[in-house]
Motif scaffolding. Structure first.
Motif, PDB file in Angstrom:
ATOM      1  N   UNK A  16       0.874  -1.334   0.263  1.00  0.00           N
ATOM      2  CA  UNK A  16       0.052   0.070   0.439  1.00  0.00           C
ATOM      3  C   UNK A  16       0.963   1.264  -0.269  1.00  0.00           C
ATOM      4  N   UNK A  17       0.365   2.460  -0.656  1.00  0.00           N
ATOM      5  CA  UNK A  17       0.913   3.532  -0.012  1.00  0.00           C
ATOM      6  C   UNK A  17       0.386   4.181   1.186  1.00  0.00           C
ATOM      7  N   UNK A  18       0.913   3.716   2.345  1.00  0.00           N
ATOM      8  CA  UNK A  18       0.229   4.856   3.545  1.00  0.00           C
ATOM      9  C   UNK A  18       1.135   5.224   4.515  1.00  0.00           C
ATOM     10  N   UNK A  19       0.699   5.101   6.162  1.00  0.00           N
ATOM     11  CA  UNK A  19       2.025   5.889   6.920  1.00  0.00           C
ATOM     12  C   UNK A  19       1.942   4.507   7.561  1.00  0.00           C
ATOM     13  N   UNK A  20       2.011   3.025   7.675  1.00  0.00           N
ATOM     14  CA  UNK A  20       1.843   2.404   8.509  1.00  0.00           C
ATOM     15  C   UNK A  20       2.524   0.713   7.768  1.00  0.00           C
ATOM     16  N   UNK A  21       2.782   0.026   8.665  1.00  0.00           N
ATOM     17  CA  UNK A  21       3.607  -0.654   7.895  1.00  0.00           C
ATOM     18  C   UNK A  21       2.155  -2.067   7.814  1.00  0.00           C
ATOM     19  N   UNK A  22       2.604  -3.184   6.502  1.00  0.00           N
ATOM     20  CA  UNK A  22       1.836  -4.429   6.299  1.00  0.00           C
ATOM     21  C   UNK A  22       2.257  -5.614   6.534  1.00  0.00           C
ATOM     22  N   UNK A  23       3.062  -5.276   7.585  1.00  0.00           N
ATOM     23  CA  UNK A  23       3.536  -7.165   7.734  1.00  0.00           C
ATOM     24  C   UNK A  23       2.450  -7.755   8.421  1.00  0.00           C
ATOM     25  N   UNK A  24       1.336  -7.264   9.360  1.00  0.00           N
ATOM     26  CA  UNK A  24       0.450  -8.029   9.854  1.00  0.00           C
ATOM     27  C   UNK A  24      -0.416  -8.313   9.088  1.00  0.00           C
ATOM     28  N   UNK A  25      -0.684  -7.320   8.273  1.00  0.00           N
ATOM     29  CA  UNK A  25      -2.060  -8.232   7.325  1.00  0.00           C
ATOM     30  C   UNK A  25      -1.037  -9.229   6.231  1.00  0.00           C
ATOM     31  N   UNK A  26      -0.032  -9.662   6.422  1.00  0.00           N
ATOM     32  CA  UNK A  26       1.118 -10.474   5.149  1.00  0.00           C
ATOM     33  C   UNK A  26       0.886 -11.376   6.172  1.00  0.00           C
ATOM     34  N   UNK A  27       1.483 -11.453   7.335  1.00  0.00           N
ATOM     35  CA  UNK A  27       1.173 -12.743   8.347  1.00  0.00           C
ATOM     36  C   UNK A  27      -0.214 -13.654   9.156  1.00  0.00           C
ATOM     37  N   UNK A  28      -1.021 -12.144   8.876  1.00  0.00           N
ATOM     38  CA  UNK A  28      -2.453 -12.562   8.410  1.00  0.00           C
ATOM     39  C   UNK A  28      -3.425 -13.361   8.248  1.00  0.00           C
ATOM     40  N   UNK A  29      -2.404 -12.797   6.010  1.00  0.00           N
ATOM     41  CA  UNK A  29      -2.689 -13.511   5.575  1.00  0.00           C
ATOM     42  C   UNK A  29      -2.865 -14.982   5.271  1.00  0.00           C
TER      43      UNK A  29
END
Lengths: 263, 150
Positions: free
Chosen positions: A104-117
């Motif tokens: 994403x383009x944004x202000x927080x990281x996306x590792x939690x989303x990847x781990x959840x996926x």
């Protein structure tokens, strides 16, 4: 190092990200589910009672990534621009490797989303296959890499993939044996797949000082190195294309790579 | 001369450096490989060329030496680009100079056929549908094997 989810009194709070710079962020997480060889065979032949297992698990993983904020208390809701889930059926180790990439383009990281996926894709695989195999085990879930943001790019350290014994720099007492190392390089698709560019391996750790033994040793260190077993993979010793029975000497440079596609 | 570089090359300048002040050269054959906007998938927007520094130069030099042993050549230039390229960009140039045309034509093709299957370059294509690493082509392998029989 401080935990940003704890405030000055040590209480949990949500981090204010309003003033953070937007940047392009990406995270990759991986995991696996081990099962009986017969279950994996049914899965790859499409013979399981609940239908197309991988397609269902893929959708489940994507849906889960989008709802991470509902599951993890202090996680922000993100406008993900991309979620992709990949499966690799590993018949040698009788497991399915799952990898998720979120962006994403944004202000927080996306590792939690990847781990959840990855986690939910693995859970869905369990649900889809449990009629024939209740003993399946989900494991090795972790972040492989993240890019973008204030803390910069991060890739799982090679040390986590290969024991510290393989990297003499990391040991304080360098024995004469551990200094007899070869440098191992990985290129192109193989490098991306393994997530490692360069390694130092002690010849003393190998069954024999040759490339076959080096490959065997690497594949016992981490399942990602199974990619080396693909017969398409070529190897070079000291920048000369060679066969896998080639002997190695201390100081040699060994490279593994897919077929070349220049010109 | 063999060179691997990110920057574009100037075909005219290379041609001059190949043949300037050489009156023994009667023929120059050239090949330029370019980025197409379609390959394994349509809508290729860019490609990234990766290589194995050191080995690439060594392999290209060896290929040129093999060509020089097979044909009587006056001069050879091979320049291959790496990094991110977009459709219409030049990727590679091979210039072969000799006294007569047959040697120049054949050696130019020989160098490209061997480069395609031996030089450690890898292409990753970026399309609107996503990125992928380009697969090797069987026809390239056959083209190289032709020279082994001959």
């Amino acid at each position: 190092m401080t935990l940003t989810h704890l405030n000055a009194r040590g209480e949990a709070h949500m981090v204010d990200v309003a003033d953070k710079q937007e940047s392009r962020r990406e995270a990759v997480a991986t995991g696996k589910i081990s099962m009986q060889p017969e279950t994996l065979a049914l899965l790859s032949d499409g013979g399981l009672p609940k239908g197309d297992v991988l397609a269902t698990a893929r959708i489940a993983g994507i849906q889960a990534a989008k709802r991470t904020h509902e599951l993890i208390p202090l996680c922000h809701q993100l406008m993900l621009s991309k979620v992709s889930i990949e499966f690799e059926l590993d018949h040698t180790h009788s497991c399915v490797h799952v990898s998720a990439r979120c962006r994403l383009n944004g202000r927080t990281g996306v590792e939690m989303e990847a781990l959840t996926a990855v986690s939910v894709a693995c859970l869905t695989l369990y649900d889809m296959c449990k009629a024939v195999d209740k003993g399946m085990i989900i494991g090795d879930i972790g972040v492989e890499s993240k890019t973008g943001g204030k803390s910069g790019d991060w890739v799982r350290d090679d040390l986590n993939k290969v024991s510290s014994k393989a990297l003499p720099e990391s040991s304080l007492e360098k024995s004469a044996e551990s200094q007899k190392t070869v440098t191992v390089l990985f290129f192109a698709e193989l490098r991306e797949r393994i997530g490692v560019e360069k390694l130092s391996v002690s010849l003393g750790d190998l069954g024999a000082p040759d490339i076959v033994s080096l490959k065997r040793w690497l594949t016992t260190r981490h399942t990602d190195f199974m990619a080396l077993e693909n017969p398409r993979i070529l190897c070079a010793r000291n920048q000369d294309m060679v066969s896998v029975d080639t002997m190695l000497k201390p100081g040699d440079e060994v490279a593994f790579f897919p077929p070349v596609t220049g010109g | 001369m063999v060179r691997v570089q990110q920057a574009p090359f100037d075909l005219n300048a290379l041609y001059h450096s190949l043949s300037a002040e050489r009156t023994d050269i009667g023929a120059v054959a050239s090949f330029v490989g370019r980025v197409r906007d379609f390959n394994e998938q349509p809508d290729v927007e860019a490609l990234t060329l990766e290589h194995y520094p050191g080995m690439t130069e060594a392999v290209l030099t060896r290929i040129v030496e093999q060509a020089e042993q097979r044909w009587s050549l006056a001069n050879v230039i091979v320049v291959h680009r790496v990094g991110r390229l977009t459709p219409g960009d030049d990727i590679v140039v091979v210039l072969v100079a000799s006294a007569h045309r047959h040697a120049a034509f054949e050696a130019c093709e020989f160098i490209m056929d061997l480069l395609k299957t031996q030089a450690p370059f890898w292409k990753k294509e970026h399309t609107r549908q996503g990125d992928y690493w380009v697969s090797e082509r069987h026809s390239d392998k056959e083209a190289r094997q032709r020279w082994e029989q001959g």
